[in-house]
Design an enzyme around this catalytic site. Sequence first.
Site, PDB file in Angstrom:
ATOM      1  N   HIS A 100       0.878  -1.175   0.000  1.00 45.12           N
ATOM      2  CA  HIS A 100       0.000   0.000   0.000  1.00 45.12           C
ATOM      3  C   HIS A 100       0.914   1.222   0.000  1.00 45.12           C
ATOM      4  O   HIS A 100       2.005   1.174   0.578  1.00 45.12           O
ATOM      5  CB  HIS A 100      -0.825   0.135   1.276  1.00 45.12           C
ATOM      6  CG  HIS A 100      -1.779  -0.972   1.578  1.00 45.12           C
ATOM      7  ND1 HIS A 100      -1.400  -2.164   2.120  1.00 45.12           N
ATOM      8  CD2 HIS A 100      -3.129  -1.030   1.459  1.00 45.12           C
ATOM      9  CE1 HIS A 100      -2.463  -2.923   2.324  1.00 45.12           C
ATOM     10  NE2 HIS A 100      -3.533  -2.258   1.926  1.00 45.12           N
ATOM     11  N   ASP A 103       2.332   1.839   3.370  1.00 44.71           N
ATOM     12  CA  ASP A 103       3.292   0.857   3.913  1.00 44.71           C
ATOM     13  C   ASP A 103       4.721   1.292   3.641  1.00 44.71           C
ATOM     14  O   ASP A 103       5.633   0.902   4.366  1.00 44.71           O
ATOM     15  CB  ASP A 103       3.159  -0.521   3.238  1.00 44.71           C
ATOM     16  CG  ASP A 103       1.792  -1.104   3.332  1.00 44.71           C
ATOM     17  OD1 ASP A 103       1.061  -0.738   4.250  1.00 44.71           O
ATOM     18  OD2 ASP A 103       1.453  -1.934   2.464  1.00 44.71           O
ATOM     19  N   GLU A 231     -10.961  -6.453  -4.257  1.00 45.12           N
ATOM     20  CA  GLU A 231     -10.841  -7.500  -3.230  1.00 45.12           C
ATOM     21  C   GLU A 231     -12.087  -7.513  -2.358  1.00 45.12           C
ATOM     22  O   GLU A 231     -12.309  -6.591  -1.562  1.00 45.12           O
ATOM     23  CB  GLU A 231      -9.593  -7.216  -2.384  1.00 45.12           C
ATOM     24  CG  GLU A 231      -9.333  -8.290  -1.346  1.00 45.12           C
ATOM     25  CD  GLU A 231      -8.012  -8.071  -0.611  1.00 45.12           C
ATOM     26  OE1 GLU A 231      -7.028  -7.623  -1.245  1.00 45.12           O
ATOM     27  OE2 GLU A 231      -7.975  -8.354   0.591  1.00 45.12           O
ATOM     28  N   GLU A 267      -9.441 -13.352  -1.169  1.00 52.65           N
ATOM     29  CA  GLU A 267      -8.679 -13.676   0.043  1.00 52.65           C
ATOM     30  C   GLU A 267      -9.373 -14.794   0.830  1.00 52.65           C
ATOM     31  O   GLU A 267     -10.597 -14.736   1.036  1.00 52.65           O
ATOM     32  CB  GLU A 267      -8.530 -12.421   0.900  1.00 52.65           C
ATOM     33  CG  GLU A 267      -7.802 -12.682   2.203  1.00 52.65           C
ATOM     34  CD  GLU A 267      -7.283 -11.407   2.861  1.00 52.65           C
ATOM     35  OE1 GLU A 267      -6.916 -10.457   2.129  1.00 52.65           O
ATOM     36  OE2 GLU A 267      -7.251 -11.374   4.097  1.00 52.65           O
ATOM     37  N   ASP A 295      -5.113 -13.421  -2.243  1.00 55.27           N
ATOM     38  CA  ASP A 295      -4.451 -13.113  -0.977  1.00 55.27           C
ATOM     39  C   ASP A 295      -4.555 -14.370  -0.148  1.00 55.27           C
ATOM     40  O   ASP A 295      -5.647 -14.757   0.297  1.00 55.27           O
ATOM     41  CB  ASP A 295      -5.147 -11.938  -0.265  1.00 55.27           C
ATOM     42  CG  ASP A 295      -4.556 -10.607  -0.681  1.00 55.27           C
ATOM     43  OD1 ASP A 295      -3.726 -10.580  -1.603  1.00 55.27           O
ATOM     44  OD2 ASP A 295      -4.926  -9.583  -0.062  1.00 55.27           O
ATOM     45  N   ASP A 306     -11.060 -11.331  10.879  1.00 55.08           N
ATOM     46  CA  ASP A 306     -10.029 -11.618   9.884  1.00 55.08           C
ATOM     47  C   ASP A 306      -8.696 -11.840  10.602  1.00 55.08           C
ATOM     48  O   ASP A 306      -7.999 -10.884  10.929  1.00 55.08           O
ATOM     49  CB  ASP A 306      -9.955 -10.361   8.988  1.00 55.08           C
ATOM     50  CG  ASP A 306      -9.248 -10.599   7.687  1.00 55.08           C
ATOM     51  OD1 ASP A 306      -8.993 -11.760   7.354  1.00 55.08           O
ATOM     52  OD2 ASP A 306      -8.959  -9.603   6.992  1.00 55.08           O
ATOM     53  N   ASP A 308      -6.074 -13.528   9.471  1.00 52.31           N
ATOM     54  CA  ASP A 308      -4.928 -13.476   8.541  1.00 52.31           C
ATOM     55  C   ASP A 308      -3.796 -14.414   8.924  1.00 52.31           C
ATOM     56  O   ASP A 308      -2.635 -14.005   9.004  1.00 52.31           O
ATOM     57  CB  ASP A 308      -4.379 -12.031   8.473  1.00 52.31           C
ATOM     58  CG  ASP A 308      -5.267 -11.097   7.684  1.00 52.31           C
ATOM     59  OD1 ASP A 308      -6.069 -11.577   6.859  1.00 52.31           O
ATOM     60  OD2 ASP A 308      -5.164  -9.871   7.885  1.00 52.31           O
ATOM     61  N   ASP A 338      -1.008 -12.356   2.323  1.00 47.42           N
ATOM     62  CA  ASP A 338      -1.661 -11.364   3.185  1.00 47.42           C
ATOM     63  C   ASP A 338      -1.900 -12.064   4.524  1.00 47.42           C
ATOM     64  O   ASP A 338      -3.036 -12.375   4.894  1.00 47.42           O
ATOM     65  CB  ASP A 338      -2.963 -10.890   2.545  1.00 47.42           C
ATOM     66  CG  ASP A 338      -3.519  -9.657   3.245  1.00 47.42           C
ATOM     67  OD1 ASP A 338      -2.987  -9.305   4.309  1.00 47.42           O
ATOM     68  OD2 ASP A 338      -4.482  -9.067   2.732  1.00 47.42           O
TER      69      ASP A 338
HETATM   70  C1  XUL Z   1      -7.803  -6.277   4.568  1.00 42.76           C
HETATM   71  C2  XUL Z   1      -6.970  -6.725   3.437  1.00 42.76           C
HETATM   72  C3  XUL Z   1      -6.099  -5.698   2.826  1.00 42.76           C
HETATM   73  C4  XUL Z   1      -6.067  -5.765   1.338  1.00 42.76           C
HETATM   74  C5  XUL Z   1      -5.321  -4.641   0.691  1.00 42.76           C
HETATM   75  O1  XUL Z   1      -8.552  -7.264   5.160  1.00 42.76           O
HETATM   76  O2  XUL Z   1      -6.997  -7.880   3.076  1.00 42.76           O
HETATM   77  O3  XUL Z   1      -4.837  -5.836   3.371  1.00 42.76           O
HETATM   78  O4  XUL Z   1      -5.489  -6.970   0.914  1.00 42.76           O
HETATM   79  O5  XUL Z   1      -5.779  -3.400   1.066  1.00 42.76           O
HETATM   80 CO    CO Z   2      -6.076  -8.860   1.470  1.00 41.41          CO
END
Ligand code: XUL
Ligand code: CO
Length: 436
Positions: A100, A103, A231, A267, A295, A306, A308, A338
């Site tokens: 991003h 980032d 996304e 994702e 992702d 989430d 992750d 991600d």
């Molecule tokens: C948020 C997410 C983000 C996107 C990019 O849940 O997945 O990190 O991948 O903005």
């Molecule tokens: Co993502």
Amino acid sequence: MAEFFPNIPKVTYKPGAKEPFCYKHYDPKKKVLGKTMAEHLRIAICFWHTFCWQGSDPFGLDTMKRPWLTNSDPMKLAFDRVDAGFEFIEKLGVPFFAFHNVDVAPEGKNLKENNDNLSRVAEKIAEKMQKTGIELLWGTTNLTGHPRYMSGAATNPDPAVFAYAAAQVKHTLDVTHQLGGHNYVLWGGREGYETLLNTDLKKESDQMGRFLSMLADYKHKIGYKGALLIEPKPREPSKHQYDYDVSTVYAFLQHYGLEKEYKMNIEGNHATLAGHTFTHEVAYAYAMDIFGSIDINEGDLMLGWDTDQFPIDRAQMTHLLYIMLQNGGFTSGGFNFDAKVRRQSIDLEDLFHAHISGIDTMAQALVQAEKLLAESQLKDFVKKRYSGWDKGFGKEVLEGKSDLEKIAKHALKENLNPKPKSGRQEYLERILKEGC
Ligand code: XUL
Ligand code: CO
């Protein structure tokens, strides 16, 4: 230039080795169905979780201290972070990264300074890419974090916020284009609402339609050849997010005539939050010809948000790769990690353990998916199950050569009395699981 991971060797493929910093399954050069593993998996490391996040959550502060995030000059810190990022990715030996705007570059005093900061860091990123051969899978703009976006970016009630977001997205797309990024991603965490008492849903939808139309026009104007990806995610941070899941986004795109301009960045954890399996979202995107990128991560069955996490479920991953191989895999996309380490995994080496484990999970799944395809029991079962649609009456229906009256007549004339047939789920699950 400081070295940030001096105690970690270059991670290479060493099957059977006992040491932790090697791949036991990911052999980037190994051929699978005519392509190397590296070409199939197109692995990317994300900047936000791996080089920015230091363990904070809504209940607690940072638990990790990353040595590249210590300089009191924000631009110098940004340059250190780029050094650390490229050192890490080179050591892992994977081909891509994703970022991003926020980032990699600090927020400035105003929009112009924001843009300038990003451009300056992008120059350094370009040098690093040149030196290492590492490529940009995708760039994106953070339109969720700053308070100006609390009521949305493209869907904000205030057109000035829309304009600010448009300017930031334009600039990040320009930078992505300059860096040869393969895709540009939009994730709309605040493109949604909390209550209809303060929200004009129709207006917000039209605003987003305009935003995405203008972005597609601009992409063509500058000759950017990468894919624009959306996304989906059903909620978090917003209560209702407009980009709920793949089919919701597809309907939206069709409504605004944009279904040829955008593809999906799917994702894993977002799919399950939407009440779908990961494989459902991916298969549906392929079916509608809007599959773009992934992702890669996993959620936690016990938690409703989430998380992750790095992927470790080999059976699920095998199923995913099995679907992807049947549909030609990636074109512009790739597997972007991600995923973040748990808050208690505070050491630098934990970043390596997490990625190595995730990459090996995918490599094992790829090999297993190839085997499943070659053995063809699953494929043959599905083909046979639908074979009635490939000939005679079924084929005529699909080709539009029939109508409801004709069909009704046919059913009466043939005195149809179809008998239920087993779906054989447990037998098929066993085939998927064998060797996983
Ligand atoms: C948020 C997410 C983000 C996107 C990019 O849940 O997945 O990190 O991948 O903005
Ligand atoms: Co993502």
